[in-house]
Structure formats: structure tokens, C-alpha cells
Enzyme design. Structure first.
Site, PDB file in Angstrom:
ATOM      1  CB  SER A 188      40.711  42.295  38.848  1.00 40.72           C
ATOM      2  OG  SER A 188      42.071  42.517  39.074  1.00 40.72           O
ATOM      3  CG  HIS A 216      37.984  44.618  36.767  1.00 35.91           C
ATOM      4  ND1 HIS A 216      38.039  43.263  36.426  1.00 35.91           N
ATOM      5  CD2 HIS A 216      39.170  44.991  36.971  1.00 35.91           C
ATOM      6  CE1 HIS A 216      39.345  43.018  35.866  1.00 35.91           C
ATOM      7  NE2 HIS A 216      39.875  44.102  36.492  1.00 35.91           N
ATOM      8  CE  LYS A 247      39.582  44.172  32.828  1.00 34.22           C
ATOM      9  NZ  LYS A 247      40.827  44.847  32.125  1.00 34.22           N
TER      10      LYS A 247
END
Length: 404
Positions: A188, A216, A247
């Protein structure tokens, strides 16, 4: 004893070195992402958020919002308990089936966050598998590190994304010991991507289980948003795929997927699953809607890739250095915590741009940065405004430009 004095002594030291974290008080505006209101003592001002992990803006998608509202009206606001004691709702099981299908696995298991899913699963596996050895990539997230530490299993750290080093370390271990290779797909902070197929090849050669953190990457990569492992065609060879709902899917929560036996094992023995209140059914309903949408829609991913490429090209033209990678994360290195904080403050105050400084311990000292995450909802004008602001500040603060 004055405990507050002890606390403040260490807090003052953190502030002096530039690593104290200040939180921006934001108010997200439904349907207007990436715009938000920023609350200060002087009132509320408009800002453009450039560091959100809501990578595709799905937390603002009308279908996702309506799914959550409908579920609240249907089920109420909370789950009512742990999964074991009255907290397993129909929406949880529907979501777990959706997640299992996303990754081509037999089963899935929900957790309250991606941090908890990593901590609980790795600590359970390492503790319950006799003589287990966990081989951890040196760049792994804090949640994975804490889970491995809590398991008290023997830990071996291999060089970041270095398959040769991984093989050397696997080769040196007892052949009959249970081994887990734990790594991420997209890292990330630097935005680099693991060579997943090569890692899986080596792990299989030495009979090791593979544990892949795709937090991610889920929603972002692959034909259906299954992550880098789907994009690279190796998801079926990975033992456990862990992900997040907080996310790209725009909600909150974490999960693991794998065989039925694996998920039942974690369900039955992981304290981080057993002893915590289940996610609200409305969260599960919204997450399932988001996942189902991104399984069939390529619009968000395509537009997001376009805006990432546009930002990178504009930064290159302006001579502003950014770390090269193949992901959606655009880190701009400053390499000084005080200067990074100062730049972020200027961007917020003078330009209405919010980006959070990233400093130690999230990244090593000397690699402090501003981390930009363009979304499909950032306009071309937003990008032009950001690059103009950075160009102005680069000149004012005498920061080195990229070498052509």
C-alpha cells in the site's frame, strides 16, 4: 505517579521529530466524492480528498447506499451479537457466498476489519498447526506481523518480493514442518506488486501453504475484481486469500476465503472471530451489492486507470518525483517528516487539497511521502489543480525536482 506526564513526554518527542499524527475532521458528502467538508474551529470548508482508500468511490454509489438503507429498514442497525450467539444473519451468509465466488473458493468467513482478519487468521494458523513455520515478506502489513507474533510460531522473514531469497529460506527448513508463505499482492505505501505466480511456484515446490493479502487489490484488478491473483490467473492455486470490504468495495469489514475445511478451522478456533460482535447486516448487504456490481462493471476500473495514468504523466511533465509502480497508488517522496507535514498543511489551507502525510512507523524514516490515490471520480480539472499546487509548493519549498 503522574501517568499523564509519562504519556505527554513520549507524545512531545513524537511531535518534535515530526511523526505526530494530526487527524483531519472530514464530513463525506454522499454523491459528491471526492469532495468533502472539513471542520475546523473557523467553520466548514470544502476540500478534495486525494488519499482515500475508497479507491473506486463505491462508498458513494447509489446502489450501495440504497442496499444499506433497505437493509437497515429491514433488519435494524446492529447484528445482535457474536456470530455464535444470535449474530449470524442471513445477509452475512449471502455475502460469504458472494466472496467465495469472487475468488473461486469453497468458502469465506467475515471479520470486522481487514486488520482483524489478518491478525485472527495468521495467529490461529500459526498457533494451532504444530511446529508451524511462517515465512513473512519483509514488507508485510502490521496486521500480518502482529498476527504472526501473537501465534508464537517460528517466523522467517524473506526479502521483499525476492523469490530467490524465499526459495533459499524454504529449502533450509525441515521438509515435514507445516509452512505458510505470507505476502501481499499490492503493497500500500510503495504501490509495488508481488510476483504472485513465481511465489506460488516456489511455495508449491516445498509443500508450503500460501497466504495472500489482497486488501489493496480486491475490486481493482481482474475481470471481476478478484484482485491481482485473478488478473494473473493463479487464484485457484492460493490456499487462503484475505481481503477487505473497506477499500475498493467502499464499506467496512474483512474476510478470508479458502477451502471449506480451512474456513471452518478459522471459524472454530480464531479468538478474533469467536469473541467479537458480528458486522451489522446492513453493512453485509451493502458490501454484497458493491461486489456484485464490480463483478460485472469495468467502467469504474477503466476510468480509475485512466486518471492514474493522467496524474503520473502530469507529474512527469512538472518534474515532480513519484515512485514508479504498476498499481493505482502514486507516492510522492519528500523524505523529511517536518517538510511532509508542512506541504500537506499548505495543500489543505491554500489549495483545498487533502492528502495525509505518511511517516514513520508506517514507512521507514527517510522515506516520508505524500500518497495520492486517484479515483474514477477525480476529474481532469481536479488533477490539473493538484499538479499546479504541487508545482507551486515545490518551488516555494526548494524541493528537488525529478531528473529527466
Amino acid at each position: 505517579m503522574n501517568f499523564d506526564a509519562l504519556f505527554n513526554e513520549q507524545l512531545d518527542a513524537l511531535k518534535a521529530e515530526g511523526n505526530y499524527r494530526y487527524f483531519a475532521e472530514l464530513e463525506r458528502k454522499a454523491g459528491k466524492f471526492p469532495k468533502a467538508g472539513r471542520h475546523t474551529k473557523d467553520g466548514v470548508s470544502d476540500v478534495t480528498v486525494w488519499c482515500s482508500n475508497d479507491y473506486l468511490g463505491m462508498g458513494q454509489h447509489p446502489k450501495v447506499i440504497e442496499a444499506m438503507c433497505e437493509a437497515v429498514r429491514r433488519t435494524g442497525t446492529g447484528s445482535g451479537g457474536t456470530r455464535n450467539i444470535s449474530g449470524t444473519n442471513h445477509d452475512h451468509l449471502l455475502l460469504e457466498r458472494e466472496l467465495a465466488g469472487l475468488h473461486g473458493k469453497e468458502a469465506a468467513l467475515l471479520f470486522t476489519s481487514g486488520y482483524v482478519s489478518n491478525w485472527a487468521a495468521l495467529s490461529c494458523l500459526g498457533a494451532r498447526l504444530k511446529d508451524c513455520i511462517i515465512l513473512s515478506d519483509s514488507g508485510n502489513h502490521a496486521s500480518m506481523i502482529e498476527g504472526i507474533r501473537h501465534s508464537r510460531a517460528h517466523k522467517v522473514i524473506w526479502k521483499h518480493n525476492d523469490v530467490a531469497d524465499l526459495e533459499a529460506k524454504l529449502k533450509a527448513l525441515p521438509a515435514n514442518a507445516p509452512k505458510i508463505v505470507a505476502f501481499e499482492s499490492v503493497y500500500s505505501m510503495d504501490g509495488d506488486i508481488a510476483p504472485i505466480k513465481a511465489i506460488v511456484d516456489v511455495a508449491e515446490k516445498y509443500g508450503a501453504m500460501t497466504y495472500l493479502d489482497e486488501v489493496h487489490a480486491v475490486g481493482m484488478y481482474g475481470a471481476h475484481g478478484g484482485g491481482v491473483s485473478e488478473r494473473d490467473g493463479v487464484a485457484d492455486r492460493i490456499t487462503l486469500i484475505e481481503g477487505t470490504l473497506g477499500k475498493a468495495f467502499g464499506v467496512v469489514g474483512g474476510y478470508i476465503t479458502g477451502s471449506g475445511a480451512l474456513c471452518d478451522f478459522i471459524r472454530s478456533f480464531a479468538s478474533g472471530f469467536i469473541f467479537t460482535t458480528a458486522l451489522p447486516p446492513a453493512v453485509a448487504a451493502a458490501a454484497r451489492t458493491s461486489i456484485a456490481h464490480l463483478k460485472v462493471s469495468e467502467i469504474e476500473r477503466a476510468q480509475q486507470r485512466r486518471q492514474v495514468a493522467r496524474l503520473r504523466a502530469a507529474l512527469d511533465r512538472a518534474g515532480i518525483p513519484h515512485m514508479k509502480n504498476d498499481s493505482h497508488i502514486v507516492p510522492v517522496l519528500i523524505k523529511d517528516p517536518v517538510k511532509t507535514r508542512m506541504l500537506a498543511d499548505y495543500l489543505m489551507r491554500e489549495w483545498g487539497i487533502y492528502v495525509q502525510p505518511i511517516n514513520y512507523p508506517t514507512v521507514p524514516k527517510g522515506t516520508e511521502r505524500l500518497r495520492f490515490t486517484p479515483s474514477p471520480l477525480h476529474t481532469d480539472a481536479d488533477i490539473d489543480h493538484l499538479v499546479a499546487a504541487l508545482t507551486s509548493l515545490w518551488k516555494q519549498c526548494a524541493i528537488a525536482h525529478a531528473v529527466a
